[in-house]
Design an enzyme around this catalytic site. Structure first.
Site, PDB file in Angstrom:
ATOM      1  N   HIS A  33       0.836  -1.197   0.000  1.00  0.00           N
ATOM      2  CA  HIS A  33       0.000   0.000   0.000  1.00  0.00           C
ATOM      3  C   HIS A  33       0.874   1.252   0.000  1.00  0.00           C
ATOM      4  CE1 HIS A  33      -2.540  -3.224   1.598  1.00  0.00           C
ATOM      5  NE2 HIS A  33      -3.577  -2.540   1.153  1.00  0.00           N
ATOM      6  N   HIS A  73      -2.097  -1.066   7.164  1.00  0.00           N
ATOM      7  CA  HIS A  73      -1.688  -1.276   5.773  1.00  0.00           C
ATOM      8  C   HIS A  73      -0.528  -0.363   5.378  1.00  0.00           C
ATOM      9  CE1 HIS A  73      -4.890   1.787   5.832  1.00  0.00           C
ATOM     10  NE2 HIS A  73      -4.231   2.357   4.839  1.00  0.00           N
ATOM     11  N   ASP A 151      -7.867   8.271   8.167  1.00  0.00           N
ATOM     12  CA  ASP A 151      -9.136   8.990   8.212  1.00  0.00           C
ATOM     13  C   ASP A 151     -10.306   8.046   7.918  1.00  0.00           C
ATOM     14  OD1 ASP A 151      -8.246   8.662   5.607  1.00  0.00           O
ATOM     15  OD2 ASP A 151      -8.240  10.788   5.110  1.00  0.00           O
ATOM     16  N   GLY A 152     -10.119   7.117   6.989  1.00  0.00           N
ATOM     17  CA  GLY A 152     -11.200   6.207   6.635  1.00  0.00           C
ATOM     18  C   GLY A 152     -11.678   5.348   7.784  1.00  0.00           C
ATOM     19  N   ASN A 181      -5.775  12.347   4.716  1.00  0.00           N
ATOM     20  CA  ASN A 181      -5.522  12.622   3.299  1.00  0.00           C
ATOM     21  C   ASN A 181      -6.808  12.601   2.469  1.00  0.00           C
ATOM     22  OD1 ASN A 181      -6.039   9.795   2.604  1.00  0.00           O
ATOM     23  ND2 ASN A 181      -3.994   9.342   3.402  1.00  0.00           N
ATOM     24  N   LEU A 183      -8.710  10.258   1.478  1.00  0.00           N
ATOM     25  CA  LEU A 183      -8.914   9.169   0.521  1.00  0.00           C
ATOM     26  C   LEU A 183      -8.908   7.833   1.244  1.00  0.00           C
ATOM     27  CD1 LEU A 183      -6.687  10.127  -2.557  1.00  0.00           C
ATOM     28  CD2 LEU A 183      -9.155   9.759  -2.586  1.00  0.00           C
ATOM     29  N   GLU A 369     -18.692  -2.517   9.340  1.00  0.00           N
ATOM     30  CA  GLU A 369     -19.311  -3.801   8.997  1.00  0.00           C
ATOM     31  C   GLU A 369     -20.467  -4.188   9.917  1.00  0.00           C
ATOM     32  OE1 GLU A 369     -15.112  -3.631   7.539  1.00  0.00           O
ATOM     33  OE2 GLU A 369     -16.072  -3.292   9.506  1.00  0.00           O
TER      34      GLU A 369
END
Length: 627
Positions: A33, A73, A151-152, A181, A183, A369
């Protein structure tokens, strides 16, 4: 004493070295990644080369500061810093994601010196940081804990549970840093699952909030120092960064979340990062060719399948997740009430194809999830047929209670369709390898459990699951596997398929292990042993009739699965036999062990799941019975 200007210059130079290391590692591995690793580089460099009190010669020093990379990652940036600090030889960076290596696809505290906490499953790291900070607050009051989040992963509810706990316990020895970032895998964060106003959220959770430019070394140092001085509450730093920072064609590009550069891209990137002779380096690092297709299904003869009117359509290797994506689009055109719920990985699970064709029926839930599972349950009560999509390790384990209580118990018409089953997300390592899920799912009352064996089986069984009234768990592969069936082959839920007739031993396989079973049958045939091969694509309800018929015929049974041998296919077949027709048998699969990062075919070999191991085990079973 080093003055500020020279300190910043040194750290900036070090960060460029780290960036070159990152690109070299990922290019050599042809996996990893780069985007998130590069965006975090300046922050991790500042921590390891100035802020953190650590001792490379004594990684377990009790007085050390702690660092957790929740966005696991991005570990190439961490590994590079650890190597450059002397925690292990720099040459070891070239073993990223290799079998038997210490540098796993995601951080592993069992294997890598300097790693204090295993991560990779997003949304978990801050909870680990809370625990560390609690444990150290009185025992080692001068020790500070830093947690780097993506951030995700703020989509995950557990992050906010940890935030509440940290505030409650006044953990002023804890600093969270958000690599903002904007994204994540499926696109911009503000589109996938908006979380602004972010500063106000953390303030509402009673954290001290700072913001900084995550690529301005002076700003990074000043902000971290301010955060460390805060008393009686935890601190969070929102670091504004650029994904892929430092490489022009990677910057702010979602596509570089999880792929490696090709030869030309690597050379260009290294030039931009100031590397000497990048063309020479590229030639030195060039990987040997990937394993041939024959290493998976070494020339299974068409004649060997003709007795049961089956044939190998061709020798192409295709991940079954690809067939799932195609089947969804076909079914979407036929079933207007079919909808898809996705957890930020549609490009990987292949549901992005459905999203493109039917955008109004595609629901992006972000990295959440558990929430998505109960939402799927709710949607099913309105007449929709939800396909819930994520990786197997998350759909089966993170959302297990939700699946059990809110989908299976009321017997709702939800299809849990998961990719990356078994060890097929090979290079990613343990955090992404679901090797316990089939056993967990088959213990849930009323839940149908399916793993197709190839491309055509997947398309047929996804269609069958969509038509079935009730909850279904469908498991697919990340890595490519051979095509075994043809488009004319039919499949029925709960009915195994006799793929090759034999008289001496029965090999019952599921999913990606079917091709290994077929190859083993050919090897046995070369020694005069006639092996029957059965595709048990439906683990639950299991086809008792075909099990008993084949066991009665051959007298010996061998099960093969990409899963722990407990509670999976081997356990299910053994239960049928012990209650109805006790038969000598053996089970092939993982034996009370996790796997690791590595190439898929090499992992099968190491963990005793290859065609060769099936061949040897079958002979041992027959020989033991003869003696």
């Amino acid at each position: 004493m080093e003055n500020r200007a020279s300190l910043i210059e040194r750290l900036e130079s070090q960060a460029q070295t780290i960036r070159r290391d990152i690109l070299t590692m990922i290019y050599k591995a042809q996996s990893g990644h780069p985007g998130g690793s590069l965006s975090a580089t300046d922050i991790v460099t500042a921590l390891y080369f100035h802020v953190l009190r650590v001792d490379p010669g004594n990684p377990k020093w009790l007085e050390r500061d702690r660092f957790i990379m929740s966005k696991g990652h991005a570990c190439p940036s961490w590994y590079a810093c650890l190597a450059e600090r002397g925690f292990f030889p720099k040459e070891e960076l070239l073993t990223l994601r290799e079998i038997n290596g210490r540098l796993q696809g995601h951080p592993d505290m069992k294997k890598t010196p300097g790693i204090d906490f295993t991560t990779g499953s997003l949304g978990q790291g801050l909870s680990g940081g809370v625990g560390m900070a609690l444990g150290l607050k009185r025992k080692k009051p001068s020790t500070h804990v830093y947690v780097l989040l993506s951030d995700g992963e703020l989509n995950e509810g557990q992050v906010w549970e940890a935030a509440m706990a940290a505030a409650k316990f006044k953990l002023d020895n804890l600093t969270a840093i958000i690599d903002y970032n904007d994204l994540q895998l499926d696109g911009y964060c503000h589109e996938v699952m908006p979380f602004e106003p972010l500063r106000e959220k953390w303030l509402a959770f009673n954290w001290q909030v700072f913001e900084m430019d995550g690529h301005d070394m002076g700003n990074i140092l000043d902000t971290i120092e301010k955060a460390k001085r805060i008393k009686d509450k935890p601190s969070v730093i929102i670091a504004h960064t650029v994904k892929g920072k430092g490489v022009s064609f990677m910057e702010d590009k979602c596509d570089w979340h999880g792929k490696s550069p090709n030869d030309e891209q690597f050379v260009q990137a290294m030039k931009e990062l100031g590397a000497d002779n990048p063309q020479t380096l590229q030639k030195e690092l060039r990987k040997p060719s990937r394993p041939s297709k024959s290493s998976f299904l070494s020339d299974i003869s068409r004649e060997s399948l003709s007795a049961t009117n089956k044939k190998v359509a061709d020798q192409n290797l295709i991940p079954t997740r690809d067939a799932f994506g195609e089947a969804l689009v076909e079914l979407g055109a036929e079933m207007p009430n079919l909808v898809v719920l996705e957890a930020d990985i549609s490009k990987s699970t292949r549901t992005n194809r459905f999203a493109k064709r039917f955008p109004a029926r595609f629901y992006q839930f972000g990295i959440a999830e558990a929430n998505m599972m109960v939402a799927a349950a709710g949607m099913s009560t309105t007449g929709k047929i939800p396909f819930y999509s994520t990786y197997a390790v998350f759909g089966s384990m993170r959302a297990c209670e939700q699946l059990r209580t809110f989908v299976a118990y009321p017997h709702l018409n939800v299809k849990v369709a998961v990719s990356h089953g078994g060890i097929t997300p090979a290079n990613d390592g343990v955090t992404h390898q679901a090797t316990e899920d089939l056993g967990m799912m088959r213990t849930i009352p009323g839940l149908v459990v399916i793993m197709p064996g190839d491309y055509y089986a997947t398309k047929a069984l996804v269609r069958a699951a969509a038509k079935y009234k009730g909850p279904v768990y469908l498991r697919f592969t990340r890595d490519a596997i051979p095509i075994i069936y043809g488009s004319e082959d039919s499949f029925e839920i709960g009915k195994g398929k006799l793929l090759r007739e034999g008289n001496d031993i029965s090999i019952i396989a599921i999913g990606d292990m079917l091709c290994q079973a077929l190859k083993a049958a050919e090897l046995l045939g070369e020694e005069g042993i006639s092996a029957e091969v059965i595709d048990m694509h439906t683990l639950k309800p299991i086809d008792q009739d075909i099990i008993l018929t084949t066991a009665q015929k051959t007298g010996y049974v061998l099960t093969v699965e990409d899963h722990q041998i407990e509670c999976g296919l081997g356990g299910a077949v053994a239960e049928v036999l012990i209650e109805n027709l006790p038969t000598p048998m053996r089970r092939i699969g993982l034996r009370n062990t996790f796997a690791e990062s590595g190439r898929y075919d090499l992992l099968l070999e190491k963990y005793g799941m290859s065609a060769n191991h099936i061949f040897i085990t079958a002979k041992q079973l027959l020989d033991a019975s003869d003696s």
